[in-house]
Scaffold this motif. Sequence first.
Motif, PDB file in Angstrom:
ATOM      1  N   ALA A 165       1.628 -87.268  -5.751  1.00  0.00           N
ATOM      2  CA  ALA A 165       1.741 -88.289  -4.288  1.00  0.00           C
ATOM      3  C   ALA A 165       0.527 -87.090  -3.160  1.00  0.00           C
ATOM      4  CB  ALA A 165       3.093 -87.954  -3.082  1.00  0.00           C
ATOM      5  N   ALA A 166      -0.034 -88.279  -2.167  1.00  0.00           N
ATOM      6  CA  ALA A 166      -0.870 -87.346  -1.653  1.00  0.00           C
ATOM      7  C   ALA A 166      -0.735 -86.129  -0.381  1.00  0.00           C
ATOM      8  CB  ALA A 166      -1.766 -88.568  -0.828  1.00  0.00           C
ATOM      9  N   PRO A 167      -0.929 -85.171  -0.572  1.00  0.00           N
ATOM     10  CA  PRO A 167      -0.461 -84.860   0.296  1.00  0.00           C
ATOM     11  C   PRO A 167       0.061 -84.955   2.563  1.00  0.00           C
ATOM     12  CG  PRO A 167      -2.900 -82.894  -0.956  1.00  0.00           C
ATOM     13  CD  PRO A 167      -2.470 -85.082  -1.225  1.00  0.00           C
ATOM     14  N   ALA A 168      -1.275 -85.761   2.282  1.00  0.00           N
ATOM     15  CA  ALA A 168      -0.784 -86.509   3.975  1.00  0.00           C
ATOM     16  C   ALA A 168       0.198 -86.701   3.945  1.00  0.00           C
ATOM     17  CB  ALA A 168      -2.206 -87.548   4.286  1.00  0.00           C
ATOM     18  N   TYR A 169       1.065 -87.413   2.251  1.00  0.00           N
ATOM     19  CA  TYR A 169       2.350 -88.158   2.846  1.00  0.00           C
ATOM     20  C   TYR A 169       3.555 -86.860   2.502  1.00  0.00           C
ATOM     21  CZ  TYR A 169       6.603 -90.780   0.496  1.00  0.00           C
ATOM     22  OH  TYR A 169       7.924 -90.481   0.630  1.00  0.00           O
ATOM     23  N   LEU A 170       3.128 -85.449   1.769  1.00  0.00           N
ATOM     24  CA  LEU A 170       4.056 -85.179   1.798  1.00  0.00           C
ATOM     25  C   LEU A 170       4.309 -84.237   3.386  1.00  0.00           C
ATOM     26  CD1 LEU A 170       3.119 -83.251  -1.789  1.00  0.00           C
ATOM     27  CD2 LEU A 170       5.132 -85.419  -1.021  1.00  0.00           C
ATOM     28  N   SER A 171       2.903 -83.970   3.785  1.00  0.00           N
ATOM     29  CA  SER A 171       3.342 -83.469   5.468  1.00  0.00           C
ATOM     30  C   SER A 171       3.912 -84.520   5.996  1.00  0.00           C
ATOM     31  CB  SER A 171       1.830 -83.602   5.898  1.00  0.00           C
ATOM     32  OG  SER A 171       2.258 -82.940   7.446  1.00  0.00           O
ATOM     33  N   ARG A 172       3.830 -85.957   5.670  1.00  0.00           N
ATOM     34  CA  ARG A 172       4.769 -86.816   7.303  1.00  0.00           C
ATOM     35  C   ARG A 172       5.854 -86.796   6.356  1.00  0.00           C
ATOM     36  NH1 ARG A 172       0.354 -90.011   6.238  1.00  0.00           N
ATOM     37  NH2 ARG A 172       2.153 -91.389   4.775  1.00  0.00           N
ATOM     38  N   HIS A 173       6.578 -87.003   5.680  1.00  0.00           N
ATOM     39  CA  HIS A 173       8.163 -86.912   4.928  1.00  0.00           C
ATOM     40  C   HIS A 173       8.482 -85.457   4.167  1.00  0.00           C
ATOM     41  CE1 HIS A 173       6.573 -91.264   5.922  1.00  0.00           C
ATOM     42  NE2 HIS A 173       6.107 -91.062   4.914  1.00  0.00           N
ATOM     43  N   GLY A 174       7.605 -84.958   4.125  1.00  0.00           N
ATOM     44  CA  GLY A 174       8.013 -83.852   3.620  1.00  0.00           C
ATOM     45  C   GLY A 174       8.194 -83.586   1.393  1.00  0.00           C
ATOM     46  N   THR A 175       8.023 -82.824   0.947  1.00  0.00           N
ATOM     47  CA  THR A 175       8.202 -81.947  -0.454  1.00  0.00           C
ATOM     48  C   THR A 175       9.729 -82.662  -0.873  1.00  0.00           C
ATOM     49  OG1 THR A 175       6.006 -81.586   0.257  1.00  0.00           O
ATOM     50  CG2 THR A 175       6.969 -81.397  -2.059  1.00  0.00           C
ATOM     51  N   PRO A 176       9.992 -82.861  -2.087  1.00  0.00           N
ATOM     52  CA  PRO A 176      11.136 -82.973  -2.197  1.00  0.00           C
ATOM     53  C   PRO A 176      11.449 -82.191  -3.384  1.00  0.00           C
ATOM     54  CG  PRO A 176      10.044 -85.038  -2.781  1.00  0.00           C
ATOM     55  CD  PRO A 176       9.491 -84.675  -1.781  1.00  0.00           C
ATOM     56  N   THR A 177      12.355 -82.132  -3.007  1.00  0.00           N
ATOM     57  CA  THR A 177      12.546 -80.455  -4.520  1.00  0.00           C
ATOM     58  C   THR A 177      14.214 -80.825  -5.005  1.00  0.00           C
ATOM     59  OG1 THR A 177      14.473 -79.414  -2.339  1.00  0.00           O
ATOM     60  CG2 THR A 177      12.405 -78.531  -2.627  1.00  0.00           C
ATOM     61  N   HIS A 178      14.168 -81.209  -5.483  1.00  0.00           N
ATOM     62  CA  HIS A 178      15.450 -82.624  -6.380  1.00  0.00           C
ATOM     63  C   HIS A 178      15.241 -83.765  -6.208  1.00  0.00           C
ATOM     64  CE1 HIS A 178      19.497 -82.817  -8.729  1.00  0.00           C
ATOM     65  NE2 HIS A 178      19.190 -81.772  -8.548  1.00  0.00           N
ATOM     66  N   PRO A 179      15.674 -84.289  -7.415  1.00  0.00           N
ATOM     67  CA  PRO A 179      15.369 -85.648  -7.927  1.00  0.00           C
ATOM     68  C   PRO A 179      15.955 -86.896  -6.942  1.00  0.00           C
ATOM     69  CG  PRO A 179      15.715 -84.314  -9.930  1.00  0.00           C
ATOM     70  CD  PRO A 179      15.759 -83.460  -8.818  1.00  0.00           C
ATOM     71  N   THR A 180      17.120 -86.132  -6.380  1.00  0.00           N
ATOM     72  CA  THR A 180      18.143 -86.747  -5.812  1.00  0.00           C
ATOM     73  C   THR A 180      17.743 -87.707  -4.250  1.00  0.00           C
ATOM     74  OG1 THR A 180      19.452 -84.967  -5.130  1.00  0.00           O
ATOM     75  CG2 THR A 180      20.483 -86.312  -7.120  1.00  0.00           C
ATOM     76  N   GLU A 181      16.306 -86.327  -4.035  1.00  0.00           N
ATOM     77  CA  GLU A 181      15.973 -86.664  -2.895  1.00  0.00           C
ATOM     78  C   GLU A 181      14.862 -87.690  -2.702  1.00  0.00           C
ATOM     79  OE1 GLU A 181      14.535 -82.773  -0.970  1.00  0.00           O
ATOM     80  OE2 GLU A 181      15.921 -81.842  -1.908  1.00  0.00           O
ATOM     81  N   LEU A 182      14.227 -88.166  -4.087  1.00  0.00           N
ATOM     82  CA  LEU A 182      13.133 -89.477  -3.666  1.00  0.00           C
ATOM     83  C   LEU A 182      14.164 -90.510  -3.532  1.00  0.00           C
ATOM     84  CD1 LEU A 182      12.454 -88.885  -8.179  1.00  0.00           C
ATOM     85  CD2 LEU A 182      11.359 -88.104  -6.070  1.00  0.00           C
ATOM     86  N   THR A 183      15.995 -90.606  -3.505  1.00  0.00           N
ATOM     87  CA  THR A 183      15.617 -91.972  -2.962  1.00  0.00           C
ATOM     88  C   THR A 183      15.735 -92.447  -0.914  1.00  0.00           C
ATOM     89  OG1 THR A 183      18.345 -90.612  -2.630  1.00  0.00           O
ATOM     90  CG2 THR A 183      17.480 -91.648  -4.438  1.00  0.00           C
ATOM     91  N   ASP A 184      15.778 -91.243  -1.448  1.00  0.00           N
ATOM     92  CA  ASP A 184      14.860 -90.824   0.602  1.00  0.00           C
ATOM     93  C   ASP A 184      13.551 -90.742   0.733  1.00  0.00           C
ATOM     94  OD1 ASP A 184      17.660 -91.230   1.136  1.00  0.00           O
ATOM     95  OD2 ASP A 184      17.230 -89.114   0.646  1.00  0.00           O
ATOM     96  N   HIS A 185      12.739 -91.603  -0.673  1.00  0.00           N
ATOM     97  CA  HIS A 185      11.134 -91.660  -0.447  1.00  0.00           C
ATOM     98  C   HIS A 185      11.040 -92.784  -0.752  1.00  0.00           C
ATOM     99  CE1 HIS A 185       9.618 -87.666   0.167  1.00  0.00           C
ATOM    100  NE2 HIS A 185      11.010 -86.923   0.109  1.00  0.00           N
ATOM    101  N   ALA A 186       9.394 -93.135  -0.199  1.00  0.00           N
ATOM    102  CA  ALA A 186       8.998 -94.189  -1.052  1.00  0.00           C
ATOM    103  C   ALA A 186       8.080 -94.142  -1.878  1.00  0.00           C
ATOM    104  CB  ALA A 186       6.844 -94.374   0.018  1.00  0.00           C
ATOM    105  N   CYS A 187       9.383 -95.090  -3.152  1.00  0.00           N
ATOM    106  CA  CYS A 187       8.214 -94.477  -4.615  1.00  0.00           C
ATOM    107  C   CYS A 187       7.643 -96.235  -4.450  1.00  0.00           C
ATOM    108  CB  CYS A 187       9.725 -94.771  -5.952  1.00  0.00           C
ATOM    109  SG  CYS A 187      10.589 -93.632  -5.286  1.00  0.00           S
ATOM    110  N   LEU A 188       6.202 -95.496  -5.673  1.00  0.00           N
ATOM    111  CA  LEU A 188       5.410 -97.008  -6.656  1.00  0.00           C
ATOM    112  C   LEU A 188       5.937 -96.339  -7.566  1.00  0.00           C
ATOM    113  CD1 LEU A 188       1.980 -94.647  -4.097  1.00  0.00           C
ATOM    114  CD2 LEU A 188       4.440 -96.759  -3.550  1.00  0.00           C
TER     115      LEU A 188
END
Length: 300
Positions: A165-188
């Motif tokens: 992911a782009a650093p700007a995206y992670l800065s806005r939405h946070g960096t997931p630390t466990h795969p289950t957190e991906l369900t709360d992210h924009a997945c391409l």
Amino acid sequence: MNYFGALEAFVQAAETRSFTEAGRRLGVSSSAIGRSVARLEEDLDVRLFHRSTRAITLTAEGELFLERCYRIFSELDVAKNELSQAAGKPQGRLRVGLPQLGAHLMRHLIEFQQRFPEIELELDFSDRLVNVIEEGFDAVMRIGDLDDSRLTIRRLDGYRHRLVAAPAYLSRHGTPTHPTELTDHACLRYRYPSTGKLAPWPLLARGRPLYLELPQSAVTNTVDSLLDMAEAGLGIALLPDFIVEDAVASGRLAVILNKHVRDHRSFCILWPSSRHTSPKIKAFVDFMASRLGTAGALQG
């Protein structure tokens, strides 16, 4: 009647569904293509094309004849290869089929052509399952193996996927630390062009496969557009490591959840089995193995 010229005109017209495009490929007028095909039909006493003001399509007899033409040209290439082998110098046309992903190997393919300038390299990028022999390919690169006893297979080292992911995206939405957190992210997501299915993400949790219903914030069927969207900060993408290495090195993308992604995909090169491999095919196989690494060979 120049049969080989007529056959070439017919094959090009059949592949392009256009006398005009066939003429452009062969450097002649569309009317010359039409005359060659008409003479061929007259000589064979069969109609090869259905013609209309908008397009041409093969008749059933034309479809059958096209397959025979591919075999004829394949045999001609074999004869040329044998003569080339006698000279022992890699030269002549080399038709190679590659997956769409193979476009990212262009730096190796360019280097190959620079090293062997007498080889006329013809590249065909497609994810469809090609018939190596019937369609006249000298060699085909694919991900995984194709099961065909008529082919020789050389397995090469492959690649693994990274979640990026782009650093700007992670800065806005946070960096997931466990795969289950991906369900709360924009997945391409990537959709296979050949099947229309979404590519699964090979996730692990505690060393075991983890299957999640992931969001589909955007879906595409090319890795290039997936890479562009990830760099634009639109979300998290799963991409091959050799495609993202430059973006990661430059800081445009960051790798996340690396220990939770485990997979490995292998490239292989396949070519028609024969007693003697032509110098141009041998040169290509050995060169690509030297650049990608090799996992051994298997005689079909």
